[in-house]
Enzyme design. Structure first.
Site, PDB file in Angstrom:
ATOM      1  N   CYS A   1      72.095  51.677  19.513  1.00 34.60           N
ATOM      2  CA  CYS A   1      72.506  50.559  18.646  1.00 34.60           C
ATOM      3  C   CYS A   1      73.928  50.077  18.933  1.00 34.60           C
ATOM      4  O   CYS A   1      74.174  48.877  19.037  1.00 34.60           O
ATOM      5  CB  CYS A   1      72.313  50.907  17.174  1.00 34.60           C
ATOM      6  SG  CYS A   1      73.319  52.287  16.563  1.00 34.60           S
TER       7      CYS A   1
ATOM      8  N   HIS B   1      74.073  53.675  11.900  1.00 36.42           N
ATOM      9  CA  HIS B   1      73.226  52.706  12.607  1.00 36.42           C
ATOM     10  C   HIS B   1      73.808  51.318  12.409  1.00 36.42           C
ATOM     11  O   HIS B   1      74.442  51.026  11.394  1.00 36.42           O
ATOM     12  CB  HIS B   1      71.789  52.754  12.082  1.00 36.42           C
ATOM     13  CG  HIS B   1      70.863  51.856  12.855  1.00 36.42           C
ATOM     14  ND1 HIS B   1      70.589  52.063  14.196  1.00 36.42           N
ATOM     15  CD2 HIS B   1      70.178  50.739  12.497  1.00 36.42           C
ATOM     16  CE1 HIS B   1      69.770  51.107  14.616  1.00 36.42           C
ATOM     17  NE2 HIS B   1      69.508  50.292  13.608  1.00 36.42           N
TER      18      HIS B   1
ATOM     19  N   HIS C   1      68.436  44.926  16.878  1.00 35.51           N
ATOM     20  CA  HIS C   1      68.988  46.274  16.991  1.00 35.51           C
ATOM     21  C   HIS C   1      68.145  47.123  17.936  1.00 35.51           C
ATOM     22  O   HIS C   1      67.029  46.761  18.291  1.00 35.51           O
ATOM     23  CB  HIS C   1      69.095  46.934  15.613  1.00 35.51           C
ATOM     24  CG  HIS C   1      67.781  47.329  15.014  1.00 35.51           C
ATOM     25  ND1 HIS C   1      67.614  48.480  14.292  1.00 35.51           N
ATOM     26  CD2 HIS C   1      66.565  46.737  15.014  1.00 35.51           C
ATOM     27  CE1 HIS C   1      66.357  48.581  13.874  1.00 35.51           C
ATOM     28  NE2 HIS C   1      65.709  47.532  14.302  1.00 35.51           N
TER      29      HIS C   1
END
Length: 164
Positions: A74, A123, A135
């Protein structure tokens, strides 16, 4: 007795020397506004480049520690996208969040903003507008565009706007 009265001046009237100083201050404020508008326009252009690059990575595989090309995690995807736009970001989610000074809210997010989720901001994704982000989700999955649902809103931990 004929006394000559001295002319009275109003205490509210500025001294003659104050007018040029006020004009200089107004010019400075105007120049700062132009610089600010120029910075905003440049940031918006960079954000568009970062988002366009992120779109091109859809379908690439996730790889822990991946910084592309071809596989991403990510933060690697966010860093790679913004790097293509001319902005260097640190490597990890927490480093990126700390390094980018312009913070944004859930409702204040615009295209190109980086949104952080879960405990420790573990994240992140790139906001692409209209309630969506791109993502690199997790092992075994591919880079994708997703709708930001209630789960993401509930786990939102902050956002940043790179490129200023």
């Amino acid at each position: 007795m004929n006394a000559i009265a001295a002319p009275r001046t109003s205490p509210a009237a500025p001294a003659p020397a104050a007018a040029p100083r006020q004009q200089a201050q107004m010019t400075l404020v105007s120049a700062q506004a132009k610089i600010s508008q120029s910075r905003k326009a440049k940031q918006k252009q960079r954000a568009a480049k970062a988002v366009n690059y992120a779109y091109k990575q859809i379908g690439d595989r996730y790889r822990y520690g991946g910084t592309g090309p071809g596989s991403w995690d990510c933060s690697g995807l966010a860093g790679g996208s913004w790097r293509k736009a001319g902005v260097k970001l640190p490597r990890t989610t927490t480093q990126i969040y700390k390094a980018v000074k312009h913070k944004v809210s859930w409702k204040g997010a615009v295209k190109g903003d980086l949104l952080f989720f879960y405990s420790g901001k573990s994240h992140m994704g790139i906001y692409v507008g209209k309630g969506y982000m791109i993502h690199a989700p997790s092992s075994g999955k591919k880079v994708k565009k997703i709708k930001l649902n209630r789960d993401y809103k509930r786990n939102f931990k902050g956002g940043v706007r790179p490129g200023y």
